[in-house]
Design an enzyme around this catalytic site. Structure first.
Site, short mmCIF file in Angstrom:
data_model
loop_
_atom_site.label_atom_id
_atom_site.label_comp_id
_atom_site.label_asym_id
_atom_site.label_seq_id
_atom_site.Cartn_x
_atom_site.Cartn_y
_atom_site.Cartn_z
CB ILE A 31 -15.89 -40.46 -50.08
CG1 ILE A 31 -16.02 -39.14 -50.87
CG2 ILE A 31 -17.11 -40.57 -49.36
CD1 ILE A 31 -16.84 -39.20 -51.91
N GLY A 93 -11.03 -23.98 -52.68
CA GLY A 93 -11.09 -25.38 -52.99
C GLY A 93 -12.53 -25.96 -52.41
CG HIS A 100 -17.52 -29.09 -45.61
ND1 HIS A 100 -18.15 -28.36 -46.57
CD2 HIS A 100 -16.41 -29.76 -46.40
CE1 HIS A 100 -17.26 -28.41 -47.75
NE2 HIS A 100 -16.36 -29.31 -47.43
#
Length: 114
Positions: A31, A93, A100
């Site tokens: 996104i 991060g 993922h």
């Protein structure tokens, strides 16, 4: 896990732009893309980090990598080059603790990142 965003995407409870699915993994557009192609590939099973997935189920980790390459082929970046990134832990991060792989490409990717 009931509070995991990516588990909710796998279950269909949270919308995502799915680009590939297999029996073991799901790939969807990020996104907040950092490159023209930025797709996340996740295992259907919940594992918090790449390290934990590698220890628990190396075959599933391999399946995620296979899907990442298939995403690159589907997106037309396999021939020009692409990056697969696993952020493992907060200092690296990682913000969603369901492992993922980021598949990034479609432009030059300078090294080192960040």
């Amino acid at each position: 896990m009931t509070d995991c965003l990516f588990c909710k995407i796998v279950a269909g409870d949270v919308p995502a732009t799915i680009v590939r699915e297999s029996d073991r993994a799901v790939a969807f557009r990020d996104i907040n893309p950092q490159a023209p192609t930025h797709v996340l590939v996740i295992p259907r099973d919940h594992h918090p980090t790449a390290a934990e997935l590698a220890a628990a189920d190396p075959e599933l980790l391999a399946a995620v990598l296979v899907e990442a390459h298939r995403v690159a082929e589907d997106e037309g970046i396999a021939g020009t080059g692409y990056r697969i990134v696993f952020n493992t832990g907060e200092q690296a991060g990682q913000t969603v603790f369901h492992v993922h792989a980021h598949v990034l490409g479609g432009r030059g990717l300078n090294w080192p990142p960040g």
